[in-house]
Each structure stands twice: as C-alpha cells, then as structure tokens.
Design a protein around this motif. Structure first.
Motif, PDB file in Angstrom:
ATOM      1  N   UNK A   1     -14.207   4.820  12.034  1.00  0.00           N
ATOM      2  CA  UNK A   1     -13.198   3.845  11.626  1.00  0.00           C
ATOM      3  C   UNK A   1     -13.201   3.683  10.112  1.00  0.00           C
ATOM      4  N   UNK A   2     -12.075   3.218   9.598  1.00  0.00           N
ATOM      5  CA  UNK A   2     -11.918   2.973   8.169  1.00  0.00           C
ATOM      6  C   UNK A   2     -12.211   1.513   7.863  1.00  0.00           C
ATOM      7  N   UNK A   3     -13.023   1.277   6.834  1.00  0.00           N
ATOM      8  CA  UNK A   3     -13.300  -0.084   6.376  1.00  0.00           C
ATOM      9  C   UNK A   3     -12.456  -0.336   5.125  1.00  0.00           C
ATOM     10  N   UNK A   4     -11.310  -0.925   5.342  1.00  0.00           N
ATOM     11  CA  UNK A   4     -10.301  -1.094   4.288  1.00  0.00           C
ATOM     12  C   UNK A   4     -10.841  -1.818   3.056  1.00  0.00           C
ATOM     13  N   UNK A   5     -11.529  -2.925   3.258  1.00  0.00           N
ATOM     14  CA  UNK A   5     -11.947  -3.752   2.132  1.00  0.00           C
ATOM     15  C   UNK A   5     -13.241  -3.289   1.483  1.00  0.00           C
ATOM     16  N   UNK A   6     -14.076  -2.579   2.229  1.00  0.00           N
ATOM     17  CA  UNK A   6     -15.378  -2.181   1.710  1.00  0.00           C
ATOM     18  C   UNK A   6     -15.366  -0.802   1.066  1.00  0.00           C
ATOM     19  N   UNK A   7     -14.290  -0.041   1.228  1.00  0.00           N
ATOM     20  CA  UNK A   7     -14.257   1.305   0.688  1.00  0.00           C
ATOM     21  C   UNK A   7     -15.269   2.217   1.339  1.00  0.00           C
ATOM     22  N   UNK A   8     -15.363   2.124   2.671  1.00  0.00           N
ATOM     23  CA  UNK A   8     -16.340   2.893   3.414  1.00  0.00           C
ATOM     24  C   UNK A   8     -15.701   3.463   4.684  1.00  0.00           C
ATOM     25  N   UNK A   9     -16.295   4.510   5.216  1.00  0.00           N
ATOM     26  CA  UNK A   9     -15.939   5.031   6.527  1.00  0.00           C
ATOM     27  C   UNK A   9     -17.102   4.711   7.460  1.00  0.00           C
TER      28      UNK A   9
END
Length: 303
Positions: free
Chosen positions: A68-76
């Motif tokens: 999943x994409x972590x929109x606010x954290x800039x992480x996958x």
C-alpha cells in the motif's frame, strides 16, 4: 446489499482489495491503519505506528503480501496476511505516493502525486523513480496494462500515461477538458478504463490511444475508482452520489444506491466469486453479492 461496520466515523476506509487469503483488505486513510474483513464479518485492524501516514491504495503483491501507498509519510508499506507490517522510505516525505499495483515484471509500481513521478519497488525494497513529462500532472491511480506496460491517470493534466517497464513515458491527452481522471483499470476487453471525477464519465482507451467516453446521467456524481470484472462489467464508485456504478459490456450504465447518508464510496474491488466490495468513508464496507451483481442494475438507478 450488505453493509459491514469496519471502523468509527472519521477513520476513513479508502483503498480496498480482496487478498490472497480470501479476506477483504482495506486502508484507513485517516487512522493510519490497515484492516481486514473476513467472510463472517469479523474485522481486524493493524496499526502502522504512524497515525498520520495516510495509507491510500492497497493491492496484492507478487509475494503474497498486501502492499500500500502511505500518502502522507512518503513511504510504501507491506503487510503480510498474518498482520506483520513493514515500510520503505521514498525520496522524500512530500512526494505523496497514491496509487499502487503489481507490474508485469514482478515489482510494485506506484505514483507520486506531488512529485510527478512513477516509481517501482522490488519486493526487497529497492526503489527506482521515473519522471513524468507533465509538471503538476498529479498522477493518481495506476494499473498494469495488457501490453506489458503500466498505465496511470494524470488527474490535473486530463491525460492518461503509459509507462514502459524501462521508464519510457507516453502521454495520451483525453478529449474532454476537466475530465480529471483518478481511477484506472485494465478491462477484460484488452483496453484500459478510467473514471473522470471532474467530467462525470467513464472512459475507455486502447493501447494505441483511441478514446471512447461514456457520460454518466449524473455528471456531478464524481466517479472515483474503477475495477474490472472477468465478465466484462466495469464497476466504479460515485463518490458524491453515494452509488456503486456499473457499465455493462454493451455500454449500458446502471447504479446501486448505497443506503443511508454520507456514504462517500472510494475504493472498489471484485472478489473471485463475483462479489463487489466498496470502501465507504463513513466507516463501512458495502458488499454486493455475486447474485445481486449478476442481476444488473436498471439504468433508472443512475439518474
């Protein structure tokens, strides 16, 4: 139609997929969690340790885990079916990963909405990023195409981009100004299908760039996500109208109203049994059984 309470109001169910274990996996974008809905209605929630990380789209990876994409954290992020979570940092916290899908090359591909990038991550966390030619394009969702490339919706460019696995990008402009595509999926017919949240339409684009549009009767419905069923139907969410929409293979449009106010459906998925699932902002998962889905929605439900 069945409704399952999966979270408190404000937690924000957003992305959804049917996992390899048969569970319905979803993101809680505001709570910073991943959830799983079992066939018996049991819900499990997994905190990611970053309450404001903003998990958005979720998909099954080639390794049998959910990515999943972590929109606010800039992480996958990655979570196994038994709930073990990990994550991988991208080039910066402000890049805003949004869409994610498994590519034809055995890696995960994702969009970076704030950085005009498309990224690739291997299952062991190696990241490569490719620039898009349009500044401010806001790449939204992404899908693997039938041609061995990745296709993504460029929300602010009114375009769809084809990204080859070597990073070569071809941009196809859409004919309707203000389409603002968000969701995109590969159809059973060998074409790509997208929904225009701004234009109130469903669009079809062939791998050589030919576009056909299907305007919704309710142009203000703000269609958000779209997924393809093996029988040729295209299922999509109508965020502003509180409906699950369907486009039949013969071009007829229909819709299933969601009971109650403020449903705000976002992500949508079709299970292996033909059931359709939608993530509702108000804290629920809606399920259309395979029998209900097979009946077809009357066109009158769309207006």
């Amino acid at each position: 139609m069945e409704l399952f309470d999966v979270a408190e109001r404000g937690a924000g169910p957003y992305g959804i997929t049917v996992g390899p274990d048969g569970g319905v996996w979803f993101t809680l974008v505001h709570a910073g969690e991943i959830g799983r809905l079992a066939a018996d209605g049991t819900v499990r929630r997994f905190a990611l340790g970053r309450p404001r990380c903003g998990p958005s789209v979720i998909t099954t990876g080639p390794d049998g885990a959910l990515w999943f994409a972590e929109m606010n954290a800039g992480r996958i992020g990655r979570i196994t079916v038994d709930g073990q979570a990990a994550s991988f940092a991208l080039s910066g916290p402000g890049v805003g990963p949004g869409g994610i899908t498994t590519g034809p090359d055995g890696a995960l591909w994702f969009t970076e909405v704030n950085a005009d990038l498309v990224g690739r991550i291997t299952v062991d966390g190696e990241v490569t990023e490719y620039p898009l030619p349009s500044a401010g394009a806001f790449p939204a969702m992404i899908t693997a195409g039938p041609d061995g490339a990745l296709w993504c919706a460029l929300n602010q460019a009114d375009a769809v981009a084809r990204v080859a696995v070597d990073g070569t990008v071809t941009v196809h402009r859409l004919p309707t100004e203000g389409t603002a595509p968000v969701g995109i999926t590969a159809g059973a017919d060998g074409a790509l299908w997208y929904v225009g949240i701004g234009g109130g339409l469903v669009g079809r684009i062939t791998v050589d760039g030919r576009v056909t549009e299907y305007p919704l009767a309710d142009r203000a419905a703000r269609p958000h996500a779209i997924t393809a069923a093996p029988d040729g139907r295209l299922w999509f969410t109508e965020w502003a109208a509180g409906r699950i929409g369907v486009l039949e293979p013969d071009g007829r449009l229909g819709g299933y109203p969601l009971p109650g106010p403020a449903a705000e459906p976002h992500g949508i998925a079709v299970g292996p049994d033909g059931a359709v699932y939608a993530a509702l902002e108000r804290g629920q998962i809606a399920r259309l059984t395979a029998a209900e889905a097979a009946e077809g929605a009357p066109p009158a439900a769309q207006g």
